[in-house]
Design an enzyme around this catalytic site. Sequence first.
Site, PDB file in Angstrom:
ATOM      1  N   HIS A 206     -88.568 -33.714  38.094  1.00  0.00           N
ATOM      2  CA  HIS A 206     -87.158 -33.972  38.609  1.00  0.00           C
ATOM      3  C   HIS A 206     -87.482 -35.110  39.626  1.00  0.00           C
ATOM      4  CE1 HIS A 206     -83.325 -33.079  40.351  1.00  0.00           C
ATOM      5  NE2 HIS A 206     -83.170 -32.143  39.433  1.00  0.00           N
TER       6      HIS A 206
ATOM      7  N   ASP B  96     -83.274 -27.750  33.794  1.00  0.00           N
ATOM      8  CA  ASP B  96     -82.656 -28.225  32.364  1.00  0.00           C
ATOM      9  C   ASP B  96     -83.527 -27.426  31.354  1.00  0.00           C
ATOM     10  OD1 ASP B  96     -80.741 -29.614  33.360  1.00  0.00           O
ATOM     11  OD2 ASP B  96     -82.374 -30.942  34.259  1.00  0.00           O
TER      12      ASP B  96
END
Length: 427
Positions: free
Chosen positions: A305, A362
């Site tokens: 991320h 995600d």
Amino acid sequence: MSDQAKLETGGNTYEFPKLSGTCGPDVVDIRKLYAQTGQFTYDPGFTSTASCESGLTFIDGEEGVLLHRGYPIGQLAEHSSFMEVAYLLLNKELPDQSELDEFIYTITRHTMVHDQLRQFYQGFRRDAHPMAIMCGVVGALSAFYHDSTDISDPEQRKIASHRLIAKMPTIAAMAYKYAVGQPFLQPQNDLSYTGNFLRMTFGVPAEEYEVIPAVEKAMDRIFILHADHEQNASTSTVRLAGSSGANPFACTAAGIACLWGPAHGGANEAALNMLHEIGTPDKIPHYIERAKDKNDPFRLMGFGHRVYKNYDPRATVMQKTVREVFDALDVKDPVFETALQLEEIALNDDYFKEKKLFPNVDFYSGIILSAIGFPTTMFTALFALARTVGWVAQWNEMISDPGQKIGRPRQLYTGPTQRDYVSIDKR
């Protein structure tokens, strides 16, 4: 306020105050930089610039920390509800039971959309992307609710905020129904916020829709985990649009447009597409080796991320939720088995541990949404639904800030210097 930061330039030394927040690094107040030095700062993407003062959300990417009004995201996702988190973000504190009941009652009674707004959908092609529909429909809300567009009135801001939070599930569900050619379903007030959305999306008039508790809880957690995320691209867009005095419906439509970009809201769709490309668990080692090869364009999506250099705190909650949904729906698709095995391999592979490429929110949310039955085109629309709470909370905070100014970033100009116009016959 703490000590001063010194800047030496042009043979002169300038001092600028340092400001300290309750968490995170100090910031240097450079509001008088140009007046004192005749220079600007250069920070593409604003990655080292605090654009505002906020008390909503704090992220420490190095330590994997995400706090909403001081409460860890893991605790909220495990013990709270999306409606309670929405109240928290809007009102600074968790509600007591009567406050929560009143808030849920208010939101529930605002879920219907104006009947004329329903006709808006007929102007779109059946294959229109849900985000295209949501941009248009949400922006159009200001044409129907004139009684809540005066941003100088705190009560009107409150009503507009409630309307946006309440109507977003209805608008998103209608976008889905329009795409599949099924009739719109009206909200049902005896269902929860999340349960109502699931019914409006997957229910049909011919039979009663049964809300599966595990699915309802999973969706509620996904909404909580996407409610707010500090000054990200779409939130900054909402604030920038709002700084001009635009109404909250227009500002939210601007946020939806920004979120639509694949670099922001499309990561879970990319992760699911990757899993489809891998296909079956026996192919995982091959793709793992490809991911390690710097010369291979293949990348593992849903791992690592930009903000979190440690484990994404939201992913921890989703690990458990994935398995609950799979059990409740008796999922047998090999893609989902591939996801679980890929997760296990990556978590135990030294290369991924060294690079800190852990599964992020995600990776898990895409798997869950697909298992529930959402097409990938709806993923970003669901993200927008949940993030609306954060957008309106951030917008309210900005409007209430006495130091708020219209956004006007500067630039480093690299175009031609001044030159004289030449008539066309002499060029």
